[in-house]
Design a protein around this motif. Structure first.
Motif, PDB file in Angstrom:
ATOM      1  N   GLU A   1       7.410  19.041  28.745  1.00 23.93           N
ATOM      2  CA  GLU A   1       7.339  17.741  29.420  1.00 23.93           C
ATOM      3  C   GLU A   1       5.972  17.098  29.215  1.00 23.93           C
ATOM      4  O   GLU A   1       5.870  15.885  28.930  1.00 23.93           O
ATOM      5  CB  GLU A   1       7.620  17.948  30.905  1.00 23.93           C
ATOM      6  CG  GLU A   1       7.511  16.705  31.760  1.00 23.93           C
ATOM      7  CD  GLU A   1       7.665  17.027  33.242  1.00 23.93           C
ATOM      8  OE1 GLU A   1       7.146  16.225  34.064  1.00 23.93           O
ATOM      9  OE2 GLU A   1       8.274  18.058  33.581  1.00 23.93           O
ATOM     10  N   ILE A   2       4.923  17.877  29.333  1.00 19.36           N
ATOM     11  CA  ILE A   2       3.564  17.346  29.141  1.00 19.36           C
ATOM     12  C   ILE A   2       3.372  16.888  27.703  1.00 19.36           C
ATOM     13  O   ILE A   2       2.788  15.824  27.443  1.00 19.36           O
ATOM     14  CB  ILE A   2       2.517  18.419  29.520  1.00 19.36           C
ATOM     15  CG1 ILE A   2       2.590  18.732  31.020  1.00 19.36           C
ATOM     16  CG2 ILE A   2       1.110  17.967  29.143  1.00 19.36           C
ATOM     17  CD1 ILE A   2       1.789  19.947  31.435  1.00 19.36           C
TER      18      ILE A   2
ATOM     19  N   GLU B   1       5.661  15.851  25.589  1.00 21.40           N
ATOM     20  CA  GLU B   1       6.416  14.616  25.351  1.00 21.40           C
ATOM     21  C   GLU B   1       5.666  13.413  25.891  1.00 21.40           C
ATOM     22  O   GLU B   1       5.621  12.347  25.260  1.00 21.40           O
ATOM     23  CB  GLU B   1       7.805  14.725  25.987  1.00 21.40           C
ATOM     24  CG  GLU B   1       8.787  15.544  25.176  1.00 21.40           C
ATOM     25  CD  GLU B   1       8.977  15.000  23.780  1.00 21.40           C
ATOM     26  OE1 GLU B   1       9.231  13.793  23.626  1.00 21.40           O
ATOM     27  OE2 GLU B   1       8.844  15.787  22.820  1.00 21.40           O
ATOM     28  N   SER B   2       5.063  13.577  27.064  1.00 20.97           N
ATOM     29  CA  SER B   2       4.289  12.480  27.645  1.00 20.97           C
ATOM     30  C   SER B   2       3.081  12.139  26.765  1.00 20.97           C
ATOM     31  O   SER B   2       2.782  10.962  26.526  1.00 20.97           O
ATOM     32  CB  SER B   2       3.825  12.861  29.046  1.00 20.97           C
ATOM     33  OG  SER B   2       2.995  11.874  29.604  1.00 20.97           O
ATOM     34  N   LEU B   3       2.423  13.168  26.249  1.00 13.35           N
ATOM     35  CA  LEU B   3       1.260  12.946  25.391  1.00 13.35           C
ATOM     36  C   LEU B   3       1.662  12.320  24.061  1.00 13.35           C
ATOM     37  O   LEU B   3       0.947  11.456  23.523  1.00 13.35           O
ATOM     38  CB  LEU B   3       0.527  14.265  25.150  1.00 13.35           C
ATOM     39  CG  LEU B   3      -0.230  14.837  26.345  1.00 13.35           C
ATOM     40  CD1 LEU B   3      -0.662  16.276  26.081  1.00 13.35           C
ATOM     41  CD2 LEU B   3      -1.458  13.975  26.671  1.00 13.35           C
ATOM     42  N   SER B   4       2.790  12.726  23.497  1.00 14.24           N
ATOM     43  CA  SER B   4       3.220  12.159  22.211  1.00 14.24           C
ATOM     44  C   SER B   4       3.597  10.690  22.354  1.00 14.24           C
ATOM     45  O   SER B   4       3.458   9.901  21.406  1.00 14.24           O
ATOM     46  CB  SER B   4       4.397  12.955  21.643  1.00 14.24           C
ATOM     47  OG  SER B   4       5.544  12.833  22.461  1.00 14.24           O
ATOM     48  N   ALA B   5       4.066  10.302  23.543  1.00  6.75           N
ATOM     49  CA  ALA B   5       4.347   8.884  23.782  1.00  6.75           C
ATOM     50  C   ALA B   5       3.057   8.084  23.867  1.00  6.75           C
ATOM     51  O   ALA B   5       2.996   6.917  23.449  1.00  6.75           O
ATOM     52  CB  ALA B   5       5.156   8.735  25.069  1.00  6.75           C
ATOM     53  N   GLU B   6       2.007   8.727  24.391  1.00 13.47           N
ATOM     54  CA  GLU B   6       0.711   8.054  24.515  1.00 13.47           C
ATOM     55  C   GLU B   6      -0.059   8.049  23.195  1.00 13.47           C
ATOM     56  O   GLU B   6      -0.785   7.086  22.902  1.00 13.47           O
ATOM     57  CB  GLU B   6      -0.112   8.758  25.593  1.00 13.47           C
ATOM     58  CG  GLU B   6      -1.450   8.109  25.893  1.00 13.47           C
ATOM     59  CD  GLU B   6      -2.197   8.831  27.005  1.00 13.47           C
ATOM     60  OE1 GLU B   6      -3.380   8.480  27.226  1.00 13.47           O
ATOM     61  OE2 GLU B   6      -1.624   9.734  27.652  1.00 13.47           O
ATOM     62  N   PHE B   7       0.104   9.118  22.405  1.00  8.22           N
ATOM     63  CA  PHE B   7      -0.636   9.244  21.142  1.00  8.22           C
ATOM     64  C   PHE B   7       0.360   9.434  19.998  1.00  8.22           C
ATOM     65  O   PHE B   7       0.817  10.558  19.734  1.00  8.22           O
ATOM     66  CB  PHE B   7      -1.598  10.435  21.194  1.00  8.22           C
ATOM     67  CG  PHE B   7      -2.604  10.366  22.305  1.00  8.22           C
ATOM     68  CD1 PHE B   7      -3.710   9.530  22.211  1.00  8.22           C
ATOM     69  CD2 PHE B   7      -2.437  11.129  23.457  1.00  8.22           C
ATOM     70  CE1 PHE B   7      -4.644   9.456  23.232  1.00  8.22           C
ATOM     71  CE2 PHE B   7      -3.363  11.069  24.491  1.00  8.22           C
ATOM     72  CZ  PHE B   7      -4.470  10.219  24.381  1.00  8.22           C
TER      73      PHE B   7
ATOM     74  N   SER C   1       8.964  27.151  25.658  1.00  4.15           N
ATOM     75  CA  SER C   1       8.292  27.176  26.962  1.00  4.15           C
ATOM     76  C   SER C   1       9.298  27.030  28.093  1.00  4.15           C
ATOM     77  O   SER C   1      10.281  26.290  27.988  1.00  4.15           O
ATOM     78  CB  SER C   1       7.257  26.050  27.045  1.00  4.15           C
ATOM     79  OG  SER C   1       6.205  26.270  26.139  1.00  4.15           O
ATOM     80  N   THR C   2       9.019  27.724  29.197  1.00  2.61           N
ATOM     81  CA  THR C   2       9.881  27.643  30.380  1.00  2.61           C
ATOM     82  C   THR C   2       9.190  26.931  31.541  1.00  2.61           C
ATOM     83  O   THR C   2       9.761  26.826  32.627  1.00  2.61           O
ATOM     84  CB  THR C   2      10.309  29.056  30.822  1.00  2.61           C
ATOM     85  OG1 THR C   2       9.139  29.844  31.081  1.00  2.61           O
ATOM     86  CG2 THR C   2      11.149  29.730  29.746  1.00  2.61           C
ATOM     87  N   ASP C   3       7.967  26.462  31.316  1.00  2.00           N
ATOM     88  CA  ASP C   3       7.255  25.707  32.354  1.00  2.00           C
ATOM     89  C   ASP C   3       7.225  24.234  31.948  1.00  2.00           C
ATOM     90  O   ASP C   3       8.103  23.763  31.220  1.00  2.00           O
ATOM     91  CB  ASP C   3       5.851  26.286  32.576  1.00  2.00           C
ATOM     92  CG  ASP C   3       4.960  26.164  31.345  1.00  2.00           C
ATOM     93  OD1 ASP C   3       5.432  25.624  30.301  1.00  2.00           O
ATOM     94  OD2 ASP C   3       3.788  26.582  31.408  1.00  2.00           O
TER      95      ASP C   3
END
Length: 399
Positions: free
Chosen positions: A105-106, A108-114, A99-101
């Motif tokens: 990042e999204i 990675e943030s979700l994997s930290a939360e779940f 991905s280039t967008d």
């Protein structure tokens, strides 16, 4: 004395009237057969939300695999819905395919939360592979489940959807199950086209025969392809269809040709997505696979588009220009086509008024066929996920 005319002296019918009449009758017969088969298919397809939430003695392990490429618009809502699935034995793998967008990042943030999310980032694509197909094969190779669930990264799941699906495959002893989702179309014209597209797709896959183990009719749905892992390995997995942009349908094809048991459920209310936001986005989005459905065959594409114009568009013009009785036969064709389009609009949860522009939606479909074919030749292939694939290598992967 009143004059009388013999039969020989009576005015003759226009010379072209008979050919028009017989063509109109053929047109009407074809449309009525299609309408009957689609109605039968709709009757045979069961609804996933009606499957009872039974408690199985042993819930098989399911590995859910979702490839993602530049999905920042939808990925967070989709992945959060996956974490809410109430299935008791589930592993979730999200493949970030170059991905280039902000997708990576999204994620990675979700994997930290779940912590239950397994996020894999791809930076390179090996030669001879479409990006999405490689991502799904990689996800399958890393999975340990008895079942594999391939899904798109923009699908929002109702929490009980997977549990109902496993109950369903267990009850009917299936090897492969597909689910047809809710497809949200934000504009009226887009909704009309998606309803028309559903008609084409259901006729193409012969929806009424998918469940028949003796039929070659097959189905694959990118939103929900649930398959036994052993079956997936036996048919060659995505390796066998590594250069097919219509990978979902071709996965269904190789499963059915190997004589495994397959079915389709209506998963509306259980799965949902917004496929495109505008007609322009739709036209550009289909550049990658509209020609592949005809196996990159020019005569077949031209012939099928001409049939669409003759049987699905011409009747609406014919009622204005041909003489009776052909006009009345063509009126019957138009009414039958509107009825078919109305039924498709109901399935797609589109406004009933979308059926009124059915011939315009068909013209758009034909335009997409021709545009895609010509662009594929002009560019000598397709460009998908920022990678160019030549027509020669695409054609070589024939299934």
């Amino acid at each position: 004395m009143p004059s009388t005319k013999t039969a020989a002296q009576s005015p003759r019918q226009p010379v072209l009237q008979q050919p028009f009449f017989y063509l109109a009758l053929l047109n009407l017969a074809v449309v009525l057969v299609c309408l009957s088969l689609l109605t039968l298919g709709r009757y045979l397809v069961r609804r996933l939300n009606k499957v009872p939430l039974d408690d199985l003695a042993n819930w098989p392990r399911v590995s859910l695999i979702a490839p993602a490429r530049n999905e920042e618009r939808h990925i967070e809502a989709a992945v959060r819905s996956l974490t809410r699935l109430d299935y008791p034995n589930l592993e979730i793998t999200i493949i970030n395919d170059r991905s280039t967008d902000r997708t990576g990042e999204i994620l990675e943030s979700l994997s930290a939360e779940f912590p239950q999310l397994n996020v894999v980032h791809l930076s390179e694509l090996p030669p001879g592979w479409l990006g999405k197909n490689y991502a799904m094969q990689l996800g399958a190779d890393r999975s340990r489940g008895e079942w594999l669930l391939f899904t798109d990264a923009d699908i929002v799941y109702e929490p009980t959807a997977l549990r109902r699906a496993i109950v369903y495959v267990n009850r009917y002893e299936l090897d492969h199950l597909c689910g047809w989702p809710d497809i949200h179309a934000p504009t009226w014209l887009l909704a009309a086209f998606m309803s028309t597209f559903a008609i084409y797709l259901f006729l193409f896959v012969r929806i009424w025969s998918i469940r028949n183990p003796n039929s070659t009719a097959h189905i694959g749905v990118g939103a929900f392809n649930l398959i036994k892992t052993d079956v997936y390995r036996a048919v060659g997995g995505h390796e066998r269809i590594r250069m097919r942009p219509d990978d979902d349908l071709k996965l269904g094809k190789i499963v059915k040709l190997a004589h495994y048991r397959q079915d389709l459920v209506d998963a509306t209310g259980m799965l949902s997505l917004e496929m495109y936001r505008s007609v322009g986005e739709l036209v550009r989005g289909l550049e990658k696979n509209a020609f592949s459905g005809a196996d990159y065959n020019v005569p077949l594409t031209v012939f099928s588009s001409l049939l669409s114009l003759l049987f699905l568009v011409w009747p609406f013009l014919a009622v204005l220009v041909v003489p009776a009785p052909a006009r009345w036969a063509y009126l019957g064709v138009c009414l039958s086509l509107w009825l078919m389009a109305y039924g498709a609009a109901r399935i797609m949860k589109a406004p009933a008024s979308c059926a009124l522009i059915y011939p315009i939606a068909v013209l758009l479909f034909v335009y997409i066929q021709w545009r895609t074919m010509l662009l594929n030749y002009y560019h000598n292939g397709i460009r998908w996920r920022d990678t160019h694939y030549s027509l020669a290598e695409l054609r070589a992967n024939k299934v």
